[in-house]
Design a protein around this motif. Sequence first.
Motif, PDB file in Angstrom:
ATOM      1  N   ASP A   1      66.789 -82.005  54.184  1.00  8.25           N
ATOM      2  CA  ASP A   1      65.951 -80.657  54.054  1.00  8.25           C
ATOM      3  C   ASP A   1      64.545 -80.847  52.897  1.00  8.25           C
ATOM      4  OD1 ASP A   1      65.456 -77.861  55.033  1.00  8.25           O
ATOM      5  OD2 ASP A   1      66.941 -77.549  54.478  1.00  8.25           O
ATOM      6  N   SER A   2      64.074 -79.597  53.604  1.00 12.32           N
ATOM      7  CA  SER A   2      62.152 -79.742  52.442  1.00 12.32           C
ATOM      8  C   SER A   2      61.967 -77.949  53.047  1.00 12.32           C
ATOM      9  CB  SER A   2      61.410 -80.436  52.815  1.00 12.32           C
ATOM     10  OG  SER A   2      61.260 -80.856  54.626  1.00 12.32           O
ATOM     11  N   VAL A   3      60.648 -77.812  52.185  1.00  5.91           N
ATOM     12  CA  VAL A   3      60.703 -76.479  52.310  1.00  5.91           C
ATOM     13  C   VAL A   3      59.234 -76.711  52.185  1.00  5.91           C
ATOM     14  CG1 VAL A   3      60.165 -74.602  51.005  1.00  5.91           C
ATOM     15  CG2 VAL A   3      61.908 -75.897  50.267  1.00  5.91           C
ATOM     16  N   LEU A   4      58.737 -75.994  53.689  1.00  2.75           N
ATOM     17  CA  LEU A   4      56.989 -76.425  54.043  1.00  2.75           C
ATOM     18  C   LEU A   4      56.653 -74.453  53.806  1.00  2.75           C
ATOM     19  CD1 LEU A   4      57.980 -78.384  57.104  1.00  2.75           C
ATOM     20  CD2 LEU A   4      57.507 -79.060  55.093  1.00  2.75           C
ATOM     21  N   LEU A   5      55.589 -75.010  53.171  1.00  4.52           N
ATOM     22  CA  LEU A   5      55.091 -73.381  53.424  1.00  4.52           C
ATOM     23  C   LEU A   5      53.508 -73.840  54.596  1.00  4.52           C
ATOM     24  CD1 LEU A   5      53.357 -70.947  51.385  1.00  4.52           C
ATOM     25  CD2 LEU A   5      51.816 -72.300  50.133  1.00  4.52           C
ATOM     26  N   VAL A   6      53.344 -72.233  54.987  1.00  3.74           N
ATOM     27  CA  VAL A   6      52.603 -72.749  56.815  1.00  3.74           C
ATOM     28  C   VAL A   6      52.195 -71.474  56.860  1.00  3.74           C
ATOM     29  CG1 VAL A   6      54.592 -74.618  57.587  1.00  3.74           C
ATOM     30  CG2 VAL A   6      54.736 -71.700  57.985  1.00  3.74           C
ATOM     31  N   ASP A   7      51.593 -71.480  57.277  1.00  2.87           N
ATOM     32  CA  ASP A   7      50.996 -69.745  58.433  1.00  2.87           C
ATOM     33  C   ASP A   7      51.660 -68.953  59.453  1.00  2.87           C
ATOM     34  OD1 ASP A   7      50.774 -71.162  60.981  1.00  2.87           O
ATOM     35  OD2 ASP A   7      48.404 -71.641  60.316  1.00  2.87           O
ATOM     36  N   LYS A   8      51.584 -68.239  59.201  1.00  4.06           N
ATOM     37  CA  LYS A   8      51.719 -67.245  60.361  1.00  4.06           C
ATOM     38  C   LYS A   8      52.592 -67.689  61.534  1.00  4.06           C
ATOM     39  CE  LYS A   8      52.997 -62.384  62.466  1.00  4.06           C
ATOM     40  NZ  LYS A   8      54.006 -62.375  62.611  1.00  4.06           N
ATOM     41  N   LYS A   9      51.844 -67.998  62.095  1.00  8.85           N
ATOM     42  CA  LYS A   9      51.839 -69.070  63.497  1.00  8.85           C
ATOM     43  C   LYS A   9      52.692 -70.052  63.807  1.00  8.85           C
ATOM     44  CE  LYS A   9      49.378 -70.987  66.907  1.00  8.85           C
ATOM     45  NZ  LYS A   9      47.865 -71.612  67.725  1.00  8.85           N
ATOM     46  N   ALA A  10      52.738 -70.616  62.277  1.00  6.59           N
ATOM     47  CA  ALA A  10      53.912 -72.171  62.574  1.00  6.59           C
ATOM     48  C   ALA A  10      54.973 -71.443  62.148  1.00  6.59           C
ATOM     49  CB  ALA A  10      53.677 -72.592  61.233  1.00  6.59           C
ATOM     50  N   TYR A  11      55.189 -70.470  61.261  1.00  6.61           N
ATOM     51  CA  TYR A  11      56.448 -69.602  61.043  1.00  6.61           C
ATOM     52  C   TYR A  11      56.842 -69.042  61.838  1.00  6.61           C
ATOM     53  CZ  TYR A  11      59.571 -66.631  59.096  1.00  6.61           C
ATOM     54  OH  TYR A  11      60.659 -65.345  58.833  1.00  6.61           O
ATOM     55  N   ASP A  12      56.339 -68.263  63.216  1.00  6.50           N
ATOM     56  CA  ASP A  12      56.554 -67.914  63.883  1.00  6.50           C
ATOM     57  C   ASP A  12      57.125 -69.218  65.239  1.00  6.50           C
ATOM     58  OD1 ASP A  12      56.559 -65.397  63.079  1.00  6.50           O
ATOM     59  OD2 ASP A  12      54.837 -64.865  64.495  1.00  6.50           O
ATOM     60  N   ALA A  13      56.858 -69.992  65.228  1.00  4.42           N
ATOM     61  CA  ALA A  13      57.090 -71.073  66.072  1.00  4.42           C
ATOM     62  C   ALA A  13      58.313 -72.300  65.466  1.00  4.42           C
ATOM     63  CB  ALA A  13      55.909 -71.942  66.860  1.00  4.42           C
TER      64      ALA A  13
END
Length: 194
Positions: A74-86
Amino acid sequence: MARGRSCLILACLVAALSASTASAFVFKAGGTGEWRVPAASASGNNASAYNAWAQRNRFRVGDAIAFTYQAGSDSVLLVDKKAYDACDTSSPIDTFSDGNTVFTFTRSGPYYFISGNKDNCNRNEKLIVVVMAERSAIAGLAPSPNSPFSPPPPPFGIEISPAANPPPNAAAPKVAGVAGTVALAVGTLFYALV
């Protein structure tokens, strides 16, 4: 020479006291720090487990969040809202995969975290943290009472600011708190050294 040494001692004292009054908090993701697919509730729903936790907390600039997970799976990704939603893991802003991630909030606003394992993200291993501005940044703002961005009310029993123009015969307000104590200590030290 004595005056220069006095100023140096005074500057060191002020710096030390200022540093000790600054505080930041390290939050454990979800309350436990464990970064994994959330368990289903009694209703069989895990859709908002991390976000419900985040909404119960107040995050400030300088605070951090800790994620603990199995490195390699596993890992943690910091993303923008669009990537979060999808649950789009293809182009994160930042990637953390060491198994013990501590991320410090450097600005106010929303932060979007998802699992680097797309399957886990689709099963709601994701989190939105909204970080509030630093206290010193908020202090100078005076939003209207009807503004949706009004700061929260102070805790019960704490007065944030004294009356702007106290009556001429009013007793001077008591000096309280860390700032008053620091000012008193610095003034006393300066007076003793001069």
